[in-house]
Design a protein around this motif. Structure first.
Motif, PDB file in Angstrom:
ATOM      1  N   THR A  91       0.496  -1.008   0.114  1.00 20.36           N
ATOM      2  CA  THR A  91      -0.232  -0.249   0.053  1.00 20.36           C
ATOM      3  C   THR A  91       0.665   1.322   0.221  1.00 20.36           C
ATOM      4  N   HIS A  92       2.448   0.833  -0.196  1.00 18.25           N
ATOM      5  CA  HIS A  92       3.166   2.408  -0.118  1.00 18.25           C
ATOM      6  C   HIS A  92       4.485   2.353  -1.007  1.00 18.25           C
ATOM      7  N   ARG A  94       8.461   4.066  -0.481  1.00 18.37           N
ATOM      8  CA  ARG A  94       9.148   4.272   0.594  1.00 18.37           C
ATOM      9  C   ARG A  94      10.400   4.836  -0.362  1.00 18.37           C
ATOM     10  N   SER A 109       7.509   8.614   2.327  1.00 21.29           N
ATOM     11  CA  SER A 109       6.504   7.189   1.576  1.00 21.29           C
ATOM     12  C   SER A 109       5.566   8.203   1.601  1.00 21.29           C
ATOM     13  N   GLU A 110       4.428   7.589   0.082  1.00 20.14           N
ATOM     14  CA  GLU A 110       3.569   8.233  -0.151  1.00 20.14           C
ATOM     15  C   GLU A 110       2.856   6.912  -0.373  1.00 20.14           C
ATOM     16  N   PRO A 111       2.073   6.795  -0.395  1.00 19.24           N
ATOM     17  CA  PRO A 111       0.481   5.993  -0.438  1.00 19.24           C
ATOM     18  C   PRO A 111       0.315   5.028  -2.142  1.00 19.24           C
ATOM     19  N   LEU A 112       0.489   4.183  -2.186  1.00 16.36           N
ATOM     20  CA  LEU A 112       0.100   3.388  -3.507  1.00 16.36           C
ATOM     21  C   LEU A 112      -0.688   2.397  -3.684  1.00 16.36           C
ATOM     22  N   ASP A 113      -1.864   2.505  -4.768  1.00 18.98           N
ATOM     23  CA  ASP A 113      -2.217   1.981  -5.101  1.00 18.98           C
ATOM     24  C   ASP A 113      -2.269   0.219  -4.763  1.00 18.98           C
ATOM     25  N   GLY A 368       7.546   0.762   9.697  1.00 20.07           N
ATOM     26  CA  GLY A 368       7.866   0.477   8.340  1.00 20.07           C
ATOM     27  C   GLY A 368       9.184   1.033   7.979  1.00 20.07           C
TER      28      GLY A 368
END
Length: 389
Positions: A91-92, A94, A109-113, A368
């Motif tokens: 889901t991310h 980084r 870090s950013e959200p990743l679909d 994380g």
């Protein structure tokens, strides 16, 4: 006769230089006494080598104390080179930029679909690496290498992502080749559990240990094995797939094609399904842990049951490999003793007593960040000393 033939004074000196550099690079910083112990070199030899490396600007030496006595701490110079870590999760995404003195200079870090295509994922990784290098103030030609983490086994011969990877649509992609082509930098790739193990070994709860297992419980279950201070991958790159130990031959069908694998009983999808009826709304594993810590009995029960099942896998690992420490990472590790205590109970019940006695089961200290820091450490472990000297 050439002065650099194998066995000559010159080649021996070069080999000793490289041993000292490697020890310092993997630890971040060491006292001269620790270097001597770790390399087997005499104190006088270490002292001479450190003086030479300091004069050439390769290392910096600072006064410190060790065991209450004055000592000198040796670390690589901050401008000896830059390493980049990229971690693709379920889901991310980084990314971190660090130097060889183990200092993280920029991290994001950013959200990743999870359904995003491999190409879109690499587009974003490329942009983040360029942005963070700019933030850290280093040009691309200062980068020694990039470590890349992906959530699935990597075929050691082809570099392709295996079919049990968690990101749909990524099977058959060769992530290292793809990212290297985009960035124009050497890329070293490994699965997330191995990088979590390397991260905790170099930066976290495994420092100073030669034998450990890192178990990551999130969407799936993965394990990274460290034997004699090195990640053990196996010839096909699938060593440590503890999530696919069979617990029940008549159990649910796993994504690997077998039935009743450990992962089918402790992966996030299974655990969330158990709780969805009593907790309407969007539940995540992180939220379940939070509710359990606030006293929710259903969530506590589900986490304890998962701990007992993980403990059966850990006991099997214990009996086979006899590690000194098992480090738990991933979302479930945030539950602390709610999950660790049942793991230890199962280990006490199912592991050989002598192996169980020597084992400590602890939470990771990096959370994380374990995988992205492991990606930085991967570059440090794979690079040669030639670029630094």
């Amino acid at each position: 006769m050439s002065t650099d033939t194998p066995g000559s004074q010159s080649s021996l000196h070069r080999a000793n230089l490289e041993r000292v550099l490697r020890a310092v690079r993997m630890a971040g910083s060491l006292t001269q006494a620790e270097i001597a112990r770790g390399t087997g070199l005499s104190a006088a030899t270490v002292s001479n080598i450190v003086r030479e490396l300091k004069e050439s600007g390769t290392v910096v030496v600072a006064d410190t104390s060790s065991g209450g006595r004055r000592a000198r701490s040796v670390s690589l110079s901050g401008d000896a080179g830059i390493v980049v870590g990229v971690d693709f999760g379920h889901t991310h995404l980084r990314v971190a930029v660090g130097n060889l003195a183990h200092r993280v200079l920029a991290e994001e870090s950013e959200p990743l679909d999870v359904d995003v295509s491999a190409q879109q994922g690499f587009d974003r990784a490329e942009r983040m690496v360029e942005r963070l290098l700019g933030q850290a103030g280093f040009p691309a030609d200062k980068v020694i290498g990039v470590g890349l983490g992906v959530p699935g086994p990597i075929d050691q011969e082809t570099g392709a992502l295996g079919s049990t990877a968690i990101l749909p649509g990524w099977t058959g992609v060769t992530p290292g080749q793809e990212l290297a082509g985009r960035l124009g930098m050497p890329v070293h790739v490994d699965n997330d559990a191995n990088l979590g193990a390397l991260g905790e070994l170099v930066w976290g709860a495994g420092r100073g240990l030669g034998d450990l297992a890192y178990i990551k419980v999130a969407s799936g279950v993965g394990s990274g094995l460290v034997i004699n201070g090195q990640i053990y991958r196996g010839p096909g790159g699938t060593a440590g797939e503890i999530g696919h130990i069979t617990l029940d031959e008549a159990g649910p069908v796993c994504r690997c094609g077998n039935r009743g694998c450990l992962e089918t009983f402790v992966g996030s999808r299974y655990l969330l399904n158990l709780l969805n009826a009593n907790h309407p709304g969007e539940l995540t594993l992180g939220r379940v842990v939070q509710l359990a810590q606030q006293g929710d009995l259903g969530c506590r029960r589900v986490i304890a049951d998962a701990g007992r099942q993980i403990g059966m896998g850990v006991a099997t690992l214990c009996n086979l490999l006899n590690p000194r420490r098992v480090i738990l990472g991933g979302d479930l590790a945030e539950a602390g003793e709610l999950v660790l205590s049942p793991i230890r109970d199962s280990v006490a019940r199912y592991a050989i007593p002598s192996a169980a006695r020597q084992l400590s089961v602890v939470p990771g200290t990096l959370g994380g960040r374990a995988e992205v820091l492991g990606a930085l450490a991967l570059v440090m472990s794979e690079m040669s000393e030639t670029g630094v000297l």
